[in-house]
Design an enzyme around this catalytic site. Sequence first.
Site, PDB file in Angstrom:
ATOM      1  N   SER A 219      -1.041 -18.670  -5.215  1.00  0.00           N
ATOM      2  CA  SER A 219      -1.840 -19.287  -4.151  1.00  0.00           C
ATOM      3  C   SER A 219      -1.073 -20.447  -3.514  1.00  0.00           C
ATOM      4  CB  SER A 219      -3.194 -19.728  -4.727  1.00  0.00           C
ATOM      5  OG  SER A 219      -4.068 -20.159  -3.717  1.00  0.00           O
ATOM      6  N   ASP A 438       1.380 -37.193  12.234  1.00  0.00           N
ATOM      7  CA  ASP A 438       2.836 -37.247  12.059  1.00  0.00           C
ATOM      8  C   ASP A 438       3.228 -36.729  10.671  1.00  0.00           C
ATOM      9  OD1 ASP A 438       1.733 -39.331  10.621  1.00  0.00           O
ATOM     10  OD2 ASP A 438       3.198 -40.829  11.238  1.00  0.00           O
ATOM     11  N   HIS A 491      -8.055 -12.580  -4.924  1.00  0.00           N
ATOM     12  CA  HIS A 491      -7.093 -13.678  -4.971  1.00  0.00           C
ATOM     13  C   HIS A 491      -6.728 -14.058  -6.403  1.00  0.00           C
ATOM     14  CE1 HIS A 491      -5.063 -17.134  -3.191  1.00  0.00           C
ATOM     15  NE2 HIS A 491      -5.659 -17.923  -4.062  1.00  0.00           N
TER      16      HIS A 491
END
Length: 516
Positions: A219, A438, A491
């Site tokens: 994952s 940023d 998953h």
Amino acid sequence: MLLRQAARPWHRSKWTNHFYQEPSLSSKPAAHSKVTKNLAEMDKSKRRRIEGTGSPIHSLVDNTEVFLQHSSGQSFKVPGLICTDHYFTTCLDYSGEVPGEIQLFVREVVSPNQAKRGLPYLLFLQGGPGFESPRPTEASAWLKSAVNSFRVILMDQRGTGRSSQITVKNLAKQGTAAEQAQYLSFFRADNIVRDAEVVRKSLVPKDNYNGKWSILGQSFGGFCATTYMSTAPEGLIEVMMTGGIPPVVQEACSAEAVYTALYRRVLLQNQKYYERFPQDIAVVQRIVSFLAAQPGGGVRLPSGTLLTPRAFQLLGLSGLGSGGGFERLHYLLETFFDVDDQVNPTFIKQFESWQSWDVNPLYALLHESIYCQGPASAWAAHRVREDKFRQEFDAVEATVNGRPVMFTGEMVFPWMFDDFAALQPYKEVAELLASKADWAPLYDAKALQSNKVPVAAAVYVEDMYVDYHLSQVTASSIRGIRQWITNEYKHSGIRDDGARIFDRLLNMVRDAILVE
């Protein structure tokens, strides 16, 4: 017993030009008398900024050196494994601009039958962000297979477990909300990889595969593995990933595209759930009606959390996307009401254990940032829900109109920092992180296109957490990647059938299984 590394706890490697000493551990040989100060005690004016060359990522990896502290604990045994704990001290910010240090905890595990052999090393990168490495109680699942071929390294990623874990109290020590947000900005995949390089250069002997190691990323760990291939491929023998090819790494911020795709996947998982348990349509509607009718729109739990319909919908995060999740969710829902038609304490206890924000706050704080390389996420999951899926996920409206209530998936919403008591102290910091515009780069597209590290990935077509189609955009840009694309697993495949998945990936990455 282990280990050859325990006899040489100090290591010099090409990283940064700071010196580190961990005060809580025993003193070191006089030969290292240059290490005279704890990093935290150094005057800021004496800290040297690293001047590197190349890309913004590579400049922090090359052409510099580090003296770090490494200490090993006594080995212990669990069935089928010998475990040895390692402790490191390294820097918060590898550029040297922001002072501070990080304690790293690593557990090395090896089969007793292989302990004296010079096996290659395998680093396991845990899912998350914000979750510690596994604590093995025996050799089982993928780990049982792995220790036949490797010394396995289980590293608590920074901010988790025993690696400078983030808590309300210790985060407050960083100062203002802005200073706390700056501190947390160093807890993403880029610095996890830099930490891993520090560990590798300290643990892996040069005569063991030239000091390189293999990695297995599950994952979010696969996201970290992709960052690793981007920034420090020279340290890697091979890479294996399970449910972890990051989506559209070419984009500066893929968050909106990710959540648009994942909401559709979550809706499909809801449909499958109600097909399996059609009786739960009425059960869930009754629960939502009950919660919405309470003063304040929900039930105040003993922890202080307000259990509202929208908080209740979060059960889909664990209940819809992993093996056995449907069954666990069904059994949880049937405990909601007690004999007096009030919320059952059994449900409350389980609900709060499913929402572990008190011990894993990094997941909520940094989740959207894993998709950011520059621009802000700006609460992308919330915005996409409001703009594109508002009606589908309006629990109260669905109940009033007789429609099935949709649970949500892997999404973090700003209101969670109001409704969940454990997250309330982080609200201001969360807002600052959501607006941060940023973020450092996480991937190097050119490096991936020219990748020379063998890599194999298990890709789950019906993955609710990592969208298959978006992951394929990235996969198409990783030179030489070999994929096992399957709908056999959700998953959680590495947990559900780990030995088979690990063995297949290892054979794929080593050409024992050829993929055309």
